[in-house]
Scaffold this motif. Structure first.
Motif, mmCIF file in Angstrom:
data_model
loop_
_atom_site.group_PDB
_atom_site.id
_atom_site.type_symbol
_atom_site.label_atom_id
_atom_site.label_comp_id
_atom_site.label_asym_id
_atom_site.label_seq_id
_atom_site.Cartn_x
_atom_site.Cartn_y
_atom_site.Cartn_z
ATOM 1 N N GLN A 125 22.997 -37.683 -7.857
ATOM 2 C CA GLN A 125 23.956 -38.795 -7.834
ATOM 3 C C GLN A 125 23.749 -39.669 -6.602
ATOM 4 O OE1 GLN A 125 27.940 -37.234 -8.198
ATOM 5 N NE2 GLN A 125 27.557 -36.353 -10.217
ATOM 6 N N GLN A 127 20.649 -41.780 -7.041
ATOM 7 C CA GLN A 127 20.957 -42.919 -7.926
ATOM 8 C C GLN A 127 21.753 -43.993 -7.181
ATOM 9 O OE1 GLN A 127 22.520 -40.196 -11.159
ATOM 10 N NE2 GLN A 127 21.602 -41.776 -12.426
ATOM 11 N N GLN A 128 22.706 -43.552 -6.361
ATOM 12 C CA GLN A 128 23.586 -44.494 -5.663
ATOM 13 C C GLN A 128 22.883 -45.244 -4.534
ATOM 14 O OE1 GLN A 128 27.109 -42.610 -4.098
ATOM 15 N NE2 GLN A 128 27.765 -44.429 -2.972
ATOM 16 N N TYR A 129 22.091 -44.507 -3.735
ATOM 17 C CA TYR A 129 21.529 -45.105 -2.521
ATOM 18 C C TYR A 129 20.080 -45.570 -2.667
ATOM 19 C CZ TYR A 129 25.666 -43.682 0.033
ATOM 20 O OH TYR A 129 26.970 -43.550 0.465
ATOM 21 N N PHE A 175 18.071 -45.731 -6.235
ATOM 22 C CA PHE A 175 17.787 -46.437 -7.478
ATOM 23 C C PHE A 175 18.701 -47.643 -7.691
ATOM 24 C CE2 PHE A 175 16.100 -42.215 -9.389
ATOM 25 C CZ PHE A 175 14.948 -42.346 -8.631
ATOM 26 N N ALA A 176 19.991 -47.520 -7.397
ATOM 27 C CA ALA A 176 20.927 -48.621 -7.641
ATOM 28 C C ALA A 176 20.648 -49.808 -6.728
ATOM 29 C CB ALA A 176 22.363 -48.149 -7.458
ATOM 30 N N ARG A 177 20.136 -49.531 -5.529
ATOM 31 C CA ARG A 177 19.892 -50.609 -4.565
ATOM 32 C C ARG A 177 18.486 -51.176 -4.670
ATOM 33 N NH1 ARG A 177 23.138 -48.647 0.911
ATOM 34 N NH2 ARG A 177 25.068 -48.112 -0.159
ATOM 35 N N CYS A 188 16.026 -51.274 -7.668
ATOM 36 C CA CYS A 188 15.802 -50.925 -9.078
ATOM 37 C C CYS A 188 14.358 -50.531 -9.374
ATOM 38 C CB CYS A 188 16.221 -52.086 -9.973
ATOM 39 S SG CYS A 188 17.997 -52.392 -9.926
ATOM 40 N N THR A 233 13.143 -46.835 -9.598
ATOM 41 C CA THR A 233 13.206 -45.947 -10.762
ATOM 42 C C THR A 233 11.826 -45.800 -11.386
ATOM 43 O OG1 THR A 233 13.841 -47.792 -12.180
ATOM 44 C CG2 THR A 233 15.617 -46.467 -11.265
ATOM 45 N N HIS A 289 15.731 -39.316 -14.818
ATOM 46 C CA HIS A 289 16.318 -40.557 -14.310
ATOM 47 C C HIS A 289 15.288 -41.547 -13.769
ATOM 48 C CE1 HIS A 289 19.886 -37.892 -14.249
ATOM 49 N NE2 HIS A 289 20.540 -39.005 -14.511
#
Length: 268
Positions: free
Chosen positions: A38, A41-43, A45-47, A49, A52, A74
């Motif tokens: 998690q 993903q938060q720090y 992949f989400a920031r 992209c 990924t 993921h």
């Protein structure tokens, strides 16, 4: 800060013996993998992209492959180098299940092996507490990462298995959250997230505590500790201090885990 007393051959032997039972019993380690994923993903992949789509990742101490599988679910990883101490772990990750990923094995003590270079992600879950020289490894990891790419890991803090250490004197010398952060800062990382928690699990009898530790290989820290009938009986008696009553009024015995989570980015 060094863990010079750790006997890696003994650690490998204990975890190799436990590798079949590990996945069923390592409940906390499973939760830690999920929490680390998690945070990635938060720090990461989400920031970013594009992250990924990972060109080359390294996992230190992949064990049962739980973290490996989570990451592959993921992210698209072109080349994934998996490390652990013993070759039996290779059965936990099937290359056929991930045809788009080139899986390479790096078997042995990560502190004594050359690291892959030009990595854009290094991760590790519940393994770095076994390192003899954490700062030296972090320096090498930093050098193996592409600038602005990420090191993501979980390890354990001083309250980890504190009941066992209190009664037997056996256990690792864990780094504090602040010490980990200082090492990373000094070796060229920016820490973008670091946190810790203490999780407690419960057992019906102190014997079940020892069976849990054996099934997860954690007894690897007790190379010279030998149980006798007398010392076991004393251990069971002494463990009463860690008992609580559950809602039904029955005794239950606690065991503490102290995970530390960290997301760090290599500086330019």
């Amino acid at each position: 800060m060094q863990q010079s007393h750790i006997e890696k051959a003994h650690v490998a032997q204990r975890f190799a013996k436990a590798h079949q039972s590990y996945d069923a019993h390592a409940i906390v380690q499973k939760q830690i993998c999920q929490q680390l994923m998690q945070l990635i993903q938060q720090y990461v992949f989400a920031r970013h992209c594009s992250q990924t789509n990972v060109t080359h990742a390294l996992e230190i101490g992949c064990g049962s492959g739980r973290m490996t599988h989570l990451l592959l679910q993921h992210a698209q990883i072109h080349q994934f180098t998996l490390n652990d101490l013993y070759p039996e772990i290779q059965q936990h990750v099937s290359a056929a299940a991930y045809p788009a990923t080139q899986i390479d094995w790096l078997i042995g003590d990560i502190e004594a092996l050359p690291l892959p270079q030009r990595l854009d992600l290094v991760l590790s879950s519940s393994a770095l507490q076994w390192m003899s020289d954490f700062p030296a490894l972090m320096q090498r990891v930093q050098q193996s990462l592409i600038p602005q790419c990420y090191l993501c890991f979980s390890t354990f803090g001083a309250k980890n298995l504190q009941e066992i250490k209190a009664l037997t004197g056996q256990g690792l010398n864990y780094l504090t959250l602040a010490e980990i952060q200082n090492v990373l800062n000094e070796t060229g990382f920016d820490v973008v997230h670091i946190s810790e928690s203490v999780q407690t699990i419960h057992f019906e009898h102190p014997k079940a505590v020892l069976q849990h530790l054996k099934a997860t290989g954690v007894t690897a820290s007790s190379a010279k500790h030998r149980w006798t009938k007398q010392s076991l009986a004393q251990f069971y008696q002494d463990y009463q201090q860690f008992s609580q009553r559950n809602a039904a009024g029955l005794s239950q015995y606690t065991l503490s885990y102290h995970p530390i989570y960290c997301i760090a980015r290599r500086r330019l």
